[in-house]
Design a protein around this motif. Structure first.
Motif, PDB file in Angstrom:
ATOM      1  N   PHE A 208     -23.825 -31.030  49.422  1.00  0.00           N
ATOM      2  CA  PHE A 208     -22.483 -30.454  49.542  1.00  0.00           C
ATOM      3  C   PHE A 208     -21.726 -30.522  48.218  1.00  0.00           C
ATOM      4  N   GLU A 209     -20.990 -29.458  47.915  1.00  0.00           N
ATOM      5  CA  GLU A 209     -20.084 -29.452  46.755  1.00  0.00           C
ATOM      6  C   GLU A 209     -18.997 -30.515  46.947  1.00  0.00           C
ATOM      7  N   SER A 210     -18.505 -30.637  48.162  1.00  0.00           N
ATOM      8  CA  SER A 210     -17.482 -31.637  48.458  1.00  0.00           C
ATOM      9  C   SER A 210     -18.100 -33.020  48.279  1.00  0.00           C
ATOM     10  N   ILE A 211     -17.397 -33.874  47.539  1.00  0.00           N
ATOM     11  CA  ILE A 211     -17.871 -35.248  47.320  1.00  0.00           C
ATOM     12  C   ILE A 211     -16.770 -36.193  47.806  1.00  0.00           C
ATOM     13  N   ILE A 212     -17.173 -37.241  48.534  1.00  0.00           N
ATOM     14  CA  ILE A 212     -16.179 -38.168  49.078  1.00  0.00           C
ATOM     15  C   ILE A 212     -15.945 -39.302  48.076  1.00  0.00           C
ATOM     16  N   PRO A 213     -14.712 -39.455  47.597  1.00  0.00           N
ATOM     17  CA  PRO A 213     -14.442 -40.521  46.626  1.00  0.00           C
ATOM     18  C   PRO A 213     -14.370 -41.892  47.299  1.00  0.00           C
ATOM     19  N   LYS A 236      -6.653 -38.956  48.511  1.00  0.00           N
ATOM     20  CA  LYS A 236      -7.867 -38.305  47.974  1.00  0.00           C
ATOM     21  C   LYS A 236      -8.938 -38.196  49.054  1.00  0.00           C
ATOM     22  N   GLY A 237      -9.022 -39.249  49.865  1.00  0.00           N
ATOM     23  CA  GLY A 237     -10.033 -39.272  50.929  1.00  0.00           C
ATOM     24  C   GLY A 237      -9.795 -38.161  51.946  1.00  0.00           C
ATOM     25  N   ALA A 238      -8.533 -37.967  52.321  1.00  0.00           N
ATOM     26  CA  ALA A 238      -8.200 -36.921  53.296  1.00  0.00           C
ATOM     27  C   ALA A 238      -8.536 -35.546  52.715  1.00  0.00           C
ATOM     28  N   ARG A 239      -8.182 -35.337  51.458  1.00  0.00           N
ATOM     29  CA  ARG A 239      -8.459 -34.022  50.850  1.00  0.00           C
ATOM     30  C   ARG A 239      -9.962 -33.765  50.793  1.00  0.00           C
ATOM     31  N   ALA A 240     -10.714 -34.817  50.510  1.00  0.00           N
ATOM     32  CA  ALA A 240     -12.172 -34.644  50.418  1.00  0.00           C
ATOM     33  C   ALA A 240     -12.765 -34.276  51.779  1.00  0.00           C
ATOM     34  N   TYR A 241     -12.325 -34.938  52.839  1.00  0.00           N
ATOM     35  CA  TYR A 241     -12.889 -34.622  54.157  1.00  0.00           C
ATOM     36  C   TYR A 241     -12.421 -33.252  54.659  1.00  0.00           C
ATOM     37  N   ARG A 242     -11.183 -32.838  54.282  1.00  0.00           N
ATOM     38  CA  ARG A 242     -10.768 -31.466  54.625  1.00  0.00           C
ATOM     39  C   ARG A 242     -11.664 -30.461  53.926  1.00  0.00           C
ATOM     40  N   SER A 243     -11.964 -30.750  52.668  1.00  0.00           N
ATOM     41  CA  SER A 243     -12.821 -29.846  51.898  1.00  0.00           C
ATOM     42  C   SER A 243     -14.220 -29.769  52.543  1.00  0.00           C
ATOM     43  N   LEU A 244     -14.734 -30.919  52.996  1.00  0.00           N
ATOM     44  CA  LEU A 244     -16.035 -30.923  53.677  1.00  0.00           C
ATOM     45  C   LEU A 244     -15.983 -30.070  54.952  1.00  0.00           C
ATOM     46  N   GLY A 245     -14.901 -30.199  55.708  1.00  0.00           N
ATOM     47  CA  GLY A 245     -14.768 -29.428  56.951  1.00  0.00           C
ATOM     48  C   GLY A 245     -14.886 -27.934  56.682  1.00  0.00           C
ATOM     49  N   LYS A 246     -14.142 -27.452  55.673  1.00  0.00           N
ATOM     50  CA  LYS A 246     -14.182 -26.017  55.344  1.00  0.00           C
ATOM     51  C   LYS A 246     -15.550 -25.616  54.832  1.00  0.00           C
ATOM     52  N   GLU A 247     -16.099 -26.444  53.947  1.00  0.00           N
ATOM     53  CA  GLU A 247     -17.407 -26.112  53.364  1.00  0.00           C
ATOM     54  C   GLU A 247     -18.482 -26.051  54.456  1.00  0.00           C
ATOM     55  N   ALA A 248     -18.460 -27.013  55.368  1.00  0.00           N
ATOM     56  CA  ALA A 248     -19.483 -27.041  56.426  1.00  0.00           C
ATOM     57  C   ALA A 248     -19.372 -25.798  57.307  1.00  0.00           C
ATOM     58  N   LEU A 249     -18.143 -25.372  57.612  1.00  0.00           N
ATOM     59  CA  LEU A 249     -17.983 -24.152  58.425  1.00  0.00           C
ATOM     60  C   LEU A 249     -18.581 -22.947  57.697  1.00  0.00           C
ATOM     61  N   ASP A 250     -18.309 -22.857  56.393  1.00  0.00           N
ATOM     62  CA  ASP A 250     -18.877 -21.747  55.594  1.00  0.00           C
ATOM     63  C   ASP A 250     -20.404 -21.772  55.638  1.00  0.00           C
ATOM     64  N   VAL A 251     -20.958 -22.967  55.421  1.00  0.00           N
ATOM     65  CA  VAL A 251     -22.415 -23.105  55.383  1.00  0.00           C
ATOM     66  C   VAL A 251     -23.022 -22.701  56.725  1.00  0.00           C
ATOM     67  N   ILE A 252     -22.405 -23.164  57.819  1.00  0.00           N
ATOM     68  CA  ILE A 252     -22.944 -22.861  59.150  1.00  0.00           C
ATOM     69  C   ILE A 252     -22.844 -21.365  59.446  1.00  0.00           C
ATOM     70  N   ASN A 253     -21.732 -20.759  59.046  1.00  0.00           N
ATOM     71  CA  ASN A 253     -21.607 -19.301  59.226  1.00  0.00           C
ATOM     72  C   ASN A 253     -22.709 -18.560  58.483  1.00  0.00           C
ATOM     73  N   LYS A 254     -22.974 -19.014  57.266  1.00  0.00           N
ATOM     74  CA  LYS A 254     -24.005 -18.379  56.445  1.00  0.00           C
ATOM     75  C   LYS A 254     -25.384 -18.538  57.101  1.00  0.00           C
ATOM     76  N   ILE A 255     -25.677 -19.755  57.565  1.00  0.00           N
ATOM     77  CA  ILE A 255     -26.978 -19.998  58.209  1.00  0.00           C
ATOM     78  C   ILE A 255     -27.108 -19.110  59.450  1.00  0.00           C
ATOM     79  N   ASN A 256     -26.033 -19.033  60.258  1.00  0.00           N
ATOM     80  CA  ASN A 256     -26.082 -18.208  61.473  1.00  0.00           C
ATOM     81  C   ASN A 256     -26.319 -16.744  61.147  1.00  0.00           C
ATOM     82  N   LEU A 257     -25.656 -16.280  60.076  1.00  0.00           N
ATOM     83  CA  LEU A 257     -25.807 -14.882  59.656  1.00  0.00           C
ATOM     84  C   LEU A 257     -27.255 -14.621  59.239  1.00  0.00           C
TER      85      LEU A 257
END
Ligand SMILES: Nc1ncnc2c1ncn2[C@@H]1O[C@H](COP(=O)(O)OP(=O)(O)O)[C@@H](O)[C@H]1O
Ligand SMILES: [Mg+2]
Length: 270
Positions: A208-213, A236-257
């Motif tokens: 993942f591009e998102s990295i948890i500090p 910083k921790g909250a921002r990182a996990y929000r970023s992971l949430g968005k990134e994971a949704l994108d990745v899953i959409n791409k895999i489904n497509l």
């Protein structure tokens, strides 16, 4: 059917529970209905979102051993859209009990198949590759692997990848590695940067591009029974996990497509 994600690493202390709670909270904040399955007998994922259990609380152990229906043990958390299937001490003994049961690897899968009203199920796995983790992988369509930014970060991952491949070959062909999540990253420490580039070059699947500090707020939040998004929303921790949430949704959409395009191709090829 919900997306079911196992949060797995057989090493302890790599950030599995922290990731389960806060990734789940991030998905819930994005409007998804999310269920956390607390699959570690320690029960830290339940208490981490304010779900307190006592000796009478029924949980995943009772579901696995046909002593309760899954719908009757799911509890509401303090977070909107976020629910918990809690655990209790009995789960520690479940592995021994399960060994003699029919369909011992499929018990969790069968229970989760009854769920229709969730978008995501996140399973917080115990630190081993035993029967509980196997049940989790068999029940899942994705695996997320938290890896701590430290010496020997990749140690043990070979064994985990082998286990995942065995399960794909024999028990759950649709299992996919969603990715490695780098956790407890410290920008001030050179080793952290080295681990990031080593994992990015050597790990054969998505990182993942998102990295948890490393963030003390993330360690504090569970003792207040809150996710980081409720406890310290702008940390910083909250921002990182929000970023992971968005990134994971994108990745899953791409895999489904990609999967649906693949299906169309095979239909035309016939
Ligand atoms: N990003 C982080 N920053 C600071 N502390 C963290 C972070 N992630 C986890 N921790 C702390 O490290 C310990 C291990 O994390 P945990 O999520 O429980 O790992 P696991 O479930 O893999 O054993 C816990 O005390 C937790 O609060
Ligand atoms: Mg844990």
């Amino acid at each position: 059917m919900p997306n079911i994600i196992s949060i797995v690493n057989q090493k302890g202390g790599t950030g599995k529970t922290t990731t389960t709670i806060n990734f789940a909270a991030a998905l819930a904040e994005l409007g998804k209905r999310v269920l956390i399955v607390d699959f570690d007998p320690q029960g830290n994922a339940s208490s981490g979102v304010g779900v307190l259990v006592n000796e009478e609380t029924k949980g995943i152990y009772e579901v696995l051993t046909d002593k309760a229906d899954i719908h009757d043990v799911i509890m509401e958390s303090v977070v909107k859209n976020l629910f918990v299937l809690p655990t209790n001490q009995s789960l520690a003994g479940a592995t021994i009990e399960l060994v003699d049961m029919e369909d011992r690897e499929y018990r969790l899968k069968k229970a989760l198949e009854k769920l229709v009203d969730f978008d995501f199920v996140l399973i917080d796995c115990p630190p081993s590759l035993g029967l509980l983790t196997i049940n989790s992988l068999v029940a899942s369509n994705y695996v997320l692997i938290p890896v701590q930014c430290e010496y020997y970060a990749l140690e043990g991952l070979g064994q985990l990848l082998k286990t995942i491949q065995l399960i794909k070959d024999n028990l759950q062909p649709n299992l996919e590695i969603l990715g490695v999540l780098l956790t407890m990253h410290d920008r001030r420490i050179k080793l952290s940067e080295e681990v990031v580039s080593e994992v990015r070059t050597k790990f054969p699947f998505r990182v993942f591009e998102s990295i948890i500090p490393r963030n003390v707020r993330l360690a504090e939040a569970p003792s207040f029974g809150k996710s980081i998004l409720q406890y310290a929303s702008w940390s910083k921790g909250a921002r990182a996990y929000r970023s992971l949430g968005k990134e994971a949704l994108d990745v899953i959409n791409k895999i489904n497509l990609e999967n649906s395009q693949q299906k169309v191709k095979t239909i035309y090829a016939k």
